[in-house]
Write a protein that holds these residues in place. Structure first.
Motif, PDB file in Angstrom:
ATOM      1  N   LYS A 264      37.695  44.801  17.620  1.00 12.70           N
ATOM      2  CA  LYS A 264      36.639  45.616  18.222  1.00 12.70           C
ATOM      3  C   LYS A 264      35.274  45.292  17.620  1.00 12.70           C
ATOM      4  N   ARG A 265      35.241  45.130  16.299  1.00 13.48           N
ATOM      5  CA  ARG A 265      33.959  44.860  15.632  1.00 13.48           C
ATOM      6  C   ARG A 265      33.408  43.488  16.015  1.00 13.48           C
ATOM      7  N   LEU A 266      34.261  42.476  16.075  1.00 13.52           N
ATOM      8  CA  LEU A 266      33.815  41.138  16.473  1.00 13.52           C
ATOM      9  C   LEU A 266      33.279  41.147  17.902  1.00 13.52           C
ATOM     10  N   PHE A 267      33.971  41.880  18.775  1.00 17.06           N
ATOM     11  CA  PHE A 267      33.501  41.982  20.160  1.00 17.06           C
ATOM     12  C   PHE A 267      32.148  42.679  20.208  1.00 17.06           C
ATOM     13  N   ASP A 268      31.993  43.764  19.429  1.00 18.43           N
ATOM     14  CA  ASP A 268      30.718  44.490  19.396  1.00 18.43           C
ATOM     15  C   ASP A 268      29.564  43.577  19.003  1.00 18.43           C
ATOM     16  N   PHE A 300       9.895  54.358  21.236  1.00 13.60           N
ATOM     17  CA  PHE A 300      11.276  54.707  20.894  1.00 13.60           C
ATOM     18  C   PHE A 300      11.386  56.169  20.468  1.00 13.60           C
ATOM     19  N   PHE A 301      12.533  56.756  20.796  1.00 14.06           N
ATOM     20  CA  PHE A 301      12.851  58.108  20.354  1.00 14.06           C
ATOM     21  C   PHE A 301      14.001  57.992  19.358  1.00 14.06           C
ATOM     22  N   ILE A 302      13.781  58.405  18.126  1.00 14.45           N
ATOM     23  CA  ILE A 302      14.784  58.288  17.067  1.00 14.45           C
ATOM     24  C   ILE A 302      15.293  59.679  16.720  1.00 14.45           C
ATOM     25  N   GLN A 303      16.610  59.825  16.806  1.00 20.00           N
ATOM     26  CA  GLN A 303      17.204  61.149  16.579  1.00 20.00           C
ATOM     27  C   GLN A 303      18.425  61.024  15.665  1.00 20.00           C
ATOM     28  N   LYS A 304      18.551  61.955  14.728  1.00 18.69           N
ATOM     29  CA  LYS A 304      19.698  61.971  13.829  1.00 18.69           C
ATOM     30  C   LYS A 304      20.949  62.435  14.583  1.00 18.69           C
ATOM     31  N   ARG A 305      22.028  61.673  14.429  1.00 19.93           N
ATOM     32  CA  ARG A 305      23.296  62.037  15.078  1.00 19.93           C
ATOM     33  C   ARG A 305      24.461  61.709  14.145  1.00 19.93           C
ATOM     34  N   TYR A 306      25.602  62.346  14.415  1.00 17.69           N
ATOM     35  CA  TYR A 306      26.783  62.093  13.608  1.00 17.69           C
ATOM     36  C   TYR A 306      27.471  60.813  14.068  1.00 17.69           C
ATOM     37  N   GLY A 307      27.905  60.004  13.084  1.00 14.90           N
ATOM     38  CA  GLY A 307      28.616  58.778  13.378  1.00 14.90           C
ATOM     39  C   GLY A 307      30.036  58.821  12.856  1.00 14.90           C
ATOM     40  N   GLU A 364      26.565  51.023  13.015  1.00 17.86           N
ATOM     41  CA  GLU A 364      26.508  52.482  13.116  1.00 17.86           C
ATOM     42  C   GLU A 364      27.145  52.988  14.406  1.00 17.86           C
ATOM     43  N   MET A 365      27.197  52.117  15.412  1.00 21.49           N
ATOM     44  CA  MET A 365      27.780  52.474  16.702  1.00 21.49           C
ATOM     45  C   MET A 365      28.651  51.339  17.199  1.00 21.49           C
ATOM     46  N   SER A 366      29.354  51.597  18.289  1.00 26.33           N
ATOM     47  CA  SER A 366      30.152  50.580  18.959  1.00 26.33           C
ATOM     48  C   SER A 366      29.688  50.520  20.410  1.00 26.33           C
ATOM     49  N   LYS A 382      31.783  72.315  17.234  1.00 28.82           N
ATOM     50  CA  LYS A 382      32.851  71.909  16.311  1.00 28.82           C
ATOM     51  C   LYS A 382      33.787  73.054  15.945  1.00 28.82           C
ATOM     52  N   PRO A 383      33.291  74.236  15.574  1.00 33.08           N
ATOM     53  CA  PRO A 383      34.216  75.323  15.242  1.00 33.08           C
ATOM     54  C   PRO A 383      34.811  76.016  16.462  1.00 33.08           C
ATOM     55  N   LYS A 384      34.296  75.718  17.649  1.00 31.33           N
ATOM     56  CA  LYS A 384      34.740  76.421  18.857  1.00 31.33           C
ATOM     57  C   LYS A 384      35.772  75.643  19.661  1.00 31.33           C
ATOM     58  N   ILE A 385      35.788  74.309  19.539  1.00 31.03           N
ATOM     59  CA  ILE A 385      36.700  73.479  20.327  1.00 31.03           C
ATOM     60  C   ILE A 385      37.576  72.660  19.400  1.00 31.03           C
ATOM     61  N   GLY A 386      38.871  72.866  19.510  1.00 29.44           N
ATOM     62  CA  GLY A 386      39.802  72.095  18.697  1.00 29.44           C
ATOM     63  C   GLY A 386      39.738  70.614  19.027  1.00 29.44           C
ATOM     64  N   ARG A 387      40.041  69.777  18.062  1.00 30.48           N
ATOM     65  CA  ARG A 387      40.036  68.313  18.186  1.00 30.48           C
ATOM     66  C   ARG A 387      38.630  67.755  18.386  1.00 30.48           C
ATOM     67  N   TYR A 388      37.610  68.596  18.256  1.00 31.86           N
ATOM     68  CA  TYR A 388      36.238  68.099  18.399  1.00 31.86           C
ATOM     69  C   TYR A 388      35.934  67.054  17.327  1.00 31.86           C
ATOM     70  N   SER A 389      36.405  67.309  16.106  1.00 32.54           N
ATOM     71  CA  SER A 389      36.136  66.384  14.999  1.00 32.54           C
ATOM     72  C   SER A 389      36.875  65.064  15.146  1.00 32.54           C
ATOM     73  N   LEU A 390      37.872  65.022  16.048  1.00 33.18           N
ATOM     74  CA  LEU A 390      38.605  63.774  16.277  1.00 33.18           C
ATOM     75  C   LEU A 390      37.682  62.684  16.804  1.00 33.18           C
ATOM     76  N   ARG A 391      36.580  63.084  17.435  1.00 33.50           N
ATOM     77  CA  ARG A 391      35.624  62.124  17.966  1.00 33.50           C
ATOM     78  C   ARG A 391      35.041  61.246  16.866  1.00 33.50           C
ATOM     79  N   SER A 392      34.962  61.770  15.644  1.00 23.36           N
ATOM     80  CA  SER A 392      34.347  61.024  14.548  1.00 23.36           C
ATOM     81  C   SER A 392      35.321  60.080  13.851  1.00 23.36           C
ATOM     82  N   MET A 393      36.552  59.971  14.361  1.00 19.89           N
ATOM     83  CA  MET A 393      37.520  59.046  13.769  1.00 19.89           C
ATOM     84  C   MET A 393      37.239  57.598  14.144  1.00 19.89           C
ATOM     85  N   VAL A 394      36.322  57.397  15.105  1.00 20.47           N
ATOM     86  CA  VAL A 394      35.882  56.047  15.485  1.00 20.47           C
ATOM     87  C   VAL A 394      34.363  56.056  15.575  1.00 20.47           C
ATOM     88  N   ASN A 395      33.759  54.890  15.620  1.00 18.64           N
ATOM     89  CA  ASN A 395      32.308  54.809  15.784  1.00 18.64           C
ATOM     90  C   ASN A 395      31.893  55.372  17.143  1.00 18.64           C
TER      91      ASN A 395
END
Length: 456
Positions: A264-268, A300-307, A364-366, A382-395
Motif C-alpha cells: 500500500k505504501r509503495l503504491f501511495d 491553501f487551507f491548513i487544518q489539524k486532523r487526526y491521522g 501522513e495520509m494514504s 468518538k464517545p457516541k458511536i462504537g468502532r469510531y476509533s477503528l478508523r484510526s487503525m489505518v492512515n
C-alpha cells in the motif's frame, strides 16, 4: 411453504461448468497444435491422468480460495480477487504437474494456455455472477428473512436489504410484543423463513431468548445476530481454538501485516508522484489564480486532523471558503454562504483535496482510507458511536469507501449518516485489499469527472 435450498445444487452446477471449461480449453489447445494425433487413442490414455490430476487440484484449491462460497452480499471486487488468487495458485500447480508428467498434453506454450484458460474462466464466472444477481433482483431465488425486535442497527440492515434487491432477500414483517411458541413456528413454516435477524440488544428476557434459539434450531431457521453499533468488544476478537478449547484472540487487520502495508505504501508513493508531476504541476497554479481572484486570503487551507493512531497532522486543502472564525468548529451545510464560487466548483469536483497528495508523500495520509474529519467532529462522535476509533487503525485517505458510496456531506439525519460512514470505514479496515483500493480509486475518478451530487 416448503423451503427449497438451491445453494448446494447451484454450487455443484457452477463447479461442473468450470471443470468442463478447463477440460475443453486444454483439449482444444492440445488438438489445435496436434491435429494429427486426434485419432491416437494412446495419446489420450496417456494424458487422461494428468488432466484428472489437474481437475482434482482445482477442486482442492477451491476449498482454500473460496471461489464457490458465493454469499448473497459478495461484492464483485472480492469475487474477482478470489478468481485471480485461485488462478495464480492454479498456474503454479500447473507448472508442477507439467514437470512431473513430462508429456505433450502440457504444451511448452504454457503462457498462452494460461491466458486462454483464465479468459474463459473469468468470462464464464462473471457471467454467472451477474446472471444470478439479475435473477435475484427479479425476485427469483429469494431468501425469506424476518426481524425480531428493532433498534438502529436493525433499521440500517433492513434498509440495505430493501435497497439491494440483487442480494435476493425478501423481508417478512412479524409484529408482536409477546412471543408465542406455536404462532412463531407457524409463521416460519407458512412463509418459508430461512434466516431470523435478532439484535444482541433486544427487548426479550433470557428465558424468551433461549426459547427463540431452541425453536429456531428445531425448525432449521438460521439465526444471525446483529450487534449494536455502540458495541465494540465483538469486533476486537476472533474465535480460535487450542485443541478443543475456544479462545478469543485479538484480531489483526490486513494492514497490520507488514507485506500488505508495504504494498500500500509503495503504491501511495508511486501514484502520488505521478499525480503531482503530471497533473498538479500545471493545475495548482491555475487553481491558485482563481482562488486569489475570488476572495482575499491564502491559497491553501491548513487544518489539524487526526491521522494514524489518532496522531494530529496538518491536512492540506485548497481554500474554498471566505476566511472565517468557524472553519475549525462548524461543518459545511447546504448553500453555505461561506463557500466561494470557485470553492463550490472545487468541492463539487473534489479538486480541493488535491494538495493532500503532499500529505500522502509525507506518510501522513494514504490515497485510499477513511476520510479525516475535523478534530471537533471526531471528539464529538468518538464517545457516541462504537468502532469510531477503528478508523484510526489505518492512515486516513484522500478518498474512501464511504465517499464513493455517497456517504459524505451533512444531509438528512447527521448522526445516522455518520454511523453509516463509520460502518463503511470499519468494513474497509477489516477487509482491506489492494484490489479494493483500485476499485475505490476508479470510482473516485468517475465521480470527479461526473461531479459528486453529495459534495458540498
Amino acid at each position: 411453504m416448503q423451503r427449497i435450498r438451491y445453494s448446494r445444487y447451484l454450487k455443484s452446477i457452477i463447479l461442473l461448468l468450470d471443470l468442463l471449461v478447463i477440460a475443453f480449453v486444454f483439449i482444444f489447445f492440445f488438438l489445435s497444435r496436434n491435429l494429427d494425433l486426434i485419432h491416437d487413442r494412446e495419446i489420450w490414455y496417456e494424458n487422461s491422468f494428468p488432466l484428472l490430476l489437474l481437475i482434482s487440484f482445482w477442486i482442492l484449491l477451491s476449498g482454500r480460495t473460496k471461489i464457490y462460497n458465493i454469499r448473497r452480499n459478495l461484492t464483485y471486487i472480492i469475487f474477482v480477487e478470489r478468481i485471480v488468487t485461485h488462478f495464480l495458485l492454479f498456474v503454479i500447480g500447473l507448472l508442477l504437474i507439467r514437470k512431473v508428467s513430462n508429456n505433450k498434453f502440457f504444451s511448452s506454450e504454457l503462457s498462452w494456455l494460461s491466458l486462454y484458460l483464465f479468459s474463459f474462466i473469468f468470462i464464464t464466472k462473471s457471467f454467472i455472477y451477474f446472471a444470478i444477481k439479475y435473477l435475484r433482483s427479479l425476485g427469483i431465488n429469494n431468501r425469506n428473512v424476518m426481524f425480531l425486535s428493532e433498534n438502529s442497527s436493525t433499521k440500517i440492515l433492513k434498509n440495505i436489504l430493501k435497497e439491494r434487491k440483487d442480494y435476493g432477500y425478501k423481508i417478512f414483517d412479524y409484529h408482536t410484543e409477546k412471543i408465542q411458541q406455536n404462532e412463531l413456528q407457524f409463521f416460519w413454516k407458512d412463509n418459508g423463513i430461512h434466516t431470523l435477524f435478532l439484535p444482541l440488544e433486544n427487548s426479550f428476557d433470557l428465558k424468551t431468548e433461549d426459547e427463540i434459539f431452541r425453536l429456531a434450531e428445531a425448525n432449521k431457521v438460521h439465526i444471525s445476530l446483529i450487534p449494536n453499533i455502540s458495541q465494540t468488544d465483538l469486533f476486537s476478537y476472533d474465535l480460535a481454538y487450542i485443541e478443543t478449547q475456544p479462545v478469543l484472540n485479538q484480531i489483526k487487520y490486513p494492514l497490520d501485516y507488514y507485506s500488505n502495508y508495504l504494498v500500500k505504501r509503495l503504491f501511495d508513493i508511486i501514484f502520488s508522484l505521478l499525480i503531482i508531476v503530471c497533473i498538479c504541476s500545471w493545475l495548482f497554479p491555475i487553481i491558485a489564480i482563481f482562488i486569489k481572484l475570488s476572495s482575499k486570503g491564502p491559497v491553501f487551507f491548513i487544518q489539524k486532523r487526526y491521522g494514524f493512531h489518532e496522531e494530529v497532522f496538518s491536512c492540506l486543502k485548497f481554500r474554498t471558503m471566505l476566511v472565517n472564525d468557524e472553519s475549525t468548529t462548524k461543518t459545511t451545510s447546504k448553500n453555505d454562504s461561506r463557500i466561494t464560487k470557485i470553492g463550490k466548483f472545487l468541492r463539487k469536483t473534489s479538486l480541493d483535496e488535491m494538495p493532500q497528495f503532499i500529505n500522502v508523500l509525507r506518510g501522513e495520509m494514504s490515497v485510499v482510507g477513511p476520510r479525516p474529519h475535523m478534530l471537533a467532529v471526531d471528539n464529538y462522535y468518538k464517545p457516541k458511536i462504537g468502532r469510531y476509533s477503528l478508523r484510526s487503525m489505518v492512515n486516513p485517505g484522500i478518498t474512501g469507501l464511504a465517499q464513493v458510496n455517497g456517504l459524505r456531506g451533512d444531509s438528512g439525519d447527521v448522526k445516522v449518516e455518520m454511523k453509516k460512514r463509520v460502518l463503511a470505514d470499519a468494513f474497509y479496515v477489516r477487509n482491506w485489499s489492494f484490489a479494493l483500493d483500485l476499485i475505490i480509486i476508479l470510482k473516485t475518478i468517475l465521480l470527479v469527472l461526473g461531479g459528486d451530487k453529495n459534495a458540498k
